[in-house]
Design an enzyme around this catalytic site. Structure first.
Site, short mmCIF file in Angstrom:
data_model
loop_
_atom_site.label_atom_id
_atom_site.label_comp_id
_atom_site.label_asym_id
_atom_site.label_seq_id
_atom_site.Cartn_x
_atom_site.Cartn_y
_atom_site.Cartn_z
CB VAL A 76 -27.55 61.65 106.17
CG1 VAL A 76 -27.96 62.35 107.45
CG2 VAL A 76 -28.68 60.75 105.67
CG ASP A 132 -28.35 65.84 101.01
OD1 ASP A 132 -27.49 66.08 100.17
OD2 ASP A 132 -29.38 65.17 100.76
CE LYS A 169 -33.52 68.39 95.05
NZ LYS A 169 -34.35 67.61 94.13
N1 LIG Z 1 -28.14 65.99 97.37
C1 LIG Z 1 -28.52 65.12 96.47
O1 LIG Z 1 -28.74 65.46 95.33
C2 LIG Z 1 -28.67 63.68 96.86
C3 LIG Z 1 -28.51 62.66 95.92
C4 LIG Z 1 -28.61 61.34 96.34
C5 LIG Z 1 -28.89 61.05 97.66
N2 LIG Z 1 -29.07 62.08 98.54
C6 LIG Z 1 -29.37 61.81 99.94
O2 LIG Z 1 -28.35 61.01 100.50
C7 LIG Z 1 -28.87 60.27 101.60
C8 LIG Z 1 -28.40 58.84 101.51
O3 LIG Z 1 -26.99 58.85 101.51
P1 LIG Z 1 -26.15 57.66 102.16
O4 LIG Z 1 -26.62 56.39 101.56
O5 LIG Z 1 -24.74 58.04 102.06
O6 LIG Z 1 -26.69 57.63 103.66
P2 LIG Z 1 -26.03 58.02 105.08
O7 LIG Z 1 -25.36 59.31 105.02
O8 LIG Z 1 -27.14 57.84 106.05
O9 LIG Z 1 -24.93 56.89 105.30
C9 LIG Z 1 -25.33 55.55 105.38
C10 LIG Z 1 -24.73 54.84 106.59
O10 LIG Z 1 -23.36 54.63 106.36
C11 LIG Z 1 -22.58 55.04 107.49
N3 LIG Z 1 -21.27 55.38 106.95
C12 LIG Z 1 -20.91 56.54 106.34
N4 LIG Z 1 -19.67 56.40 105.84
C13 LIG Z 1 -19.24 55.17 106.16
C14 LIG Z 1 -18.04 54.45 105.92
N5 LIG Z 1 -17.07 54.96 105.18
N6 LIG Z 1 -17.92 53.20 106.44
C15 LIG Z 1 -18.94 52.64 107.14
N7 LIG Z 1 -20.11 53.26 107.37
C16 LIG Z 1 -20.26 54.52 106.88
C17 LIG Z 1 -23.39 56.12 108.10
O11 LIG Z 1 -23.09 56.28 109.46
C18 LIG Z 1 -24.82 55.63 107.89
O12 LIG Z 1 -25.17 54.74 108.91
C19 LIG Z 1 -30.39 60.41 101.52
O13 LIG Z 1 -30.82 61.30 102.51
C20 LIG Z 1 -30.63 61.00 100.14
O14 LIG Z 1 -31.77 61.82 100.10
C21 LIG Z 1 -28.94 63.37 98.18
#
Ligand SMILES: NC(=O)c1ccc[n+]([C@@H]2O[C@H](COP(=O)([O-])OP(=O)(O)OC[C@H]3O[C@@H](n4cnc5c(N)ncnc54)[C@H](O)[C@@H]3O)[C@@H](O)[C@H]2O)c1
Length: 388
Positions: A116, A119, A152
């Site tokens: 998140v 991105d 992306k």
């Molecule tokens: N750009 C791209 O090509 C691409 C590819 C895959 C996913 N995404 C995007 O990524 C997002 C999902 O990513 P995500 O799963 O990292 O979600 P996120 O960024 O929401 O993180 C998930 C949770 O983990 C917590 N967190 C982060 N780092 C932590 C750590 N080290 N220890 C404990 N908690 C931690 C965050 O506060 C959040 O509550 C979606 O929006 C998806 O669309 C983008």
């Protein structure tokens, strides 16, 4: 010499994409300067957006680091979670950036957090004065193996996920797996869905490695050798796929595996499913579909589902409804130039693209997956417990 030909002037240029993905450790140790790469190292400024969980945990270390380097910072923390990947947050951060006028050539924006955060930061970097260098430091498994290494970037728009999107290469991606130490189990499993996707569609070696070491990797939060092996192999596989098609101009993308049906699942779960969990459900559904289309053997389906079970990945959920899966397919076709182009595995480690899936196929595959789930003790439960 270019010139008008019949009142028409053709403008053509190629842009080279060139960025590094660097594995490092202890990145806020004053001896480590990897985070300062690509910018002025002294008496300069950095605009940093950081996941608030990471900020609370590491803010002293981060602030001390930059103070020692005589670098001024504007640090803004933002909660992670899909609900925060909004246009409103993007605009608010943009305003903050505009009020803190970094030198866009020598003071890269830094994003530290999950998908998140990275991105949103990518979109900001792309739009701030046309393009401003940025550094992505993923702190979740999903970010580490997927979101941060891609070009992306974007935010959600209304109910539509990732609708305001652009392609902006980072200056650098810095991978420090020690951030994963605090990641909750559910988010580790969420990220492993991306590893499984790649293994099934492209890399039988990785699949076997996951069978052998996947649980151990998750248990050690990827801090041990097999864990690092899984991470490295996945990133190399991802980049190998991405590099040839960074702007997604080729519409037959193996990496779309797990992404044809999952978008509606993410939406229909009203935030209950994480991105990787929805991808896992799509993978399970797609392999059963591939089996019914006589593309994938029974034994391969069985092996993939056993691995999913071992890794605690969800493979069934009551929101898997044929009519919605069909709608998702139709919606994806709009982005795939009118064709289905659904990547389906023909074996573990290989796929082909299919264009003739019928609604009846989807009904059958839904029924087939539910039967497998019930036969394996799904019982009356509506869904496999997430985050177990
Ligand atoms: N750009 C791209 O090509 C691409 C590819 C895959 C996913 N995404 C995007 O990524 C997002 C999902 O990513 P995500 O799963 O990292 O979600 P996120 O960024 O929401 O993180 C998930 C949770 O983990 C917590 N967190 C982060 N780092 C932590 C750590 N080290 N220890 C404990 N908690 C931690 C965050 O506060 C959040 O509550 C979606 O929006 C998806 O669309 C983008």
């Amino acid at each position: 010499m270019i010139n008008f030909v019949k009142n028409q002037l053709n403008v053509k240029a190629k842009k080279e994409i060139n960025y590094n993905i660097i594995i490092s450790e202890d990145i806020f140790n004053s001896q480590n300067e990897v985070i300062l790469s690509g910018g002025k190292k002294k008496e300069s400024r950095r605009f940093i957006i950081i996941d608030d969980f990471i900020y609370k945990l590491h803010y002293e270390k981060i602030e001390t680091y930059f103070e020692k380097k005589l670098i001024k910072t504007k640090i803004i923390s933002l909660p992670g979670g899909e609900a925060n990947k909004t246009v409103a947050n993007y605009l608010e951060l943009f305003k903050e950036l505009n009020d803190y006028p970094i030198d866009r050539r020598r003071e890269p924006i830094i994003g530290i957090g999950g998908g998140v955060i990275t991105d949103i930061v990518g979109l900001m970097a792309s739009t701030f004065r046309g393009s401003t260098p940025h550094i992505k430091i993923p702190t979740t498994l999903m970010g580490y193996i997927d979101a941060a290494v891609q070009i992306k970037t974007g935010v959600n728009f209304g109910d539509s996920l990732n609708r305001m999107v652009c392609y902006e290469p980072p200056y650098t991606v810095i991978l420090d797996k020690s951030f994963l130490r605090t990641l909750p189990n559910r988010h580790l499993i969420n990220g492993i869905a991306g590893v499984l996707k790649l293994a099934v569609i492209k890399d039988s070696w990785l699949f076997e490695y996951l069978e052998r070491y996947g649980e151990e990797g998750i248990e050690s939060k990827f801090q041990n050798q097999p864990g690092q092996g899984i991470l490295n192999r996945t990133i190399v596989g991802m980049v190998d796929e991405l590099q040839a098609n960074l702007y997604e101009t080729v519409l037959e993308r193996p990496l779309d595996f797990g992404h044809t049906f999952s978008p509606v699942l993410e939406v229909d779960s009203c935030g209950d499913l994480l991105h990787g969990e929805a991808v896992a459900l799509d993978i399970a559904f797609s392999i059963v579909l591939a089996n019914q289309l006589e593309l994938l053997s029974d034994s391969a389906v069985d092996r993939i589902l056993r691995l999913m079970d071992k890794l605690n990945l969800p493979y069934y959920h009551f929101i898997l409804k044929p009519e919605r899966l069909w709608e998702s397919l139709l919606d994806q076709m709009r982005h795939r130039d009118g064709f289905q182009r659904v990547p389906l595995p023909t074996m573990i480690g290989g796929c082909i693209f299919i264009n003739n899936i019928t609604y009846e196929n989807i009904v059958e595959a839904c029924r087939g997956l539910e039967q497998i789930y019930r036969a394996n003790g799904g019982g009356n439960a509506d869904q496999r417990e997430l985050g177990s």
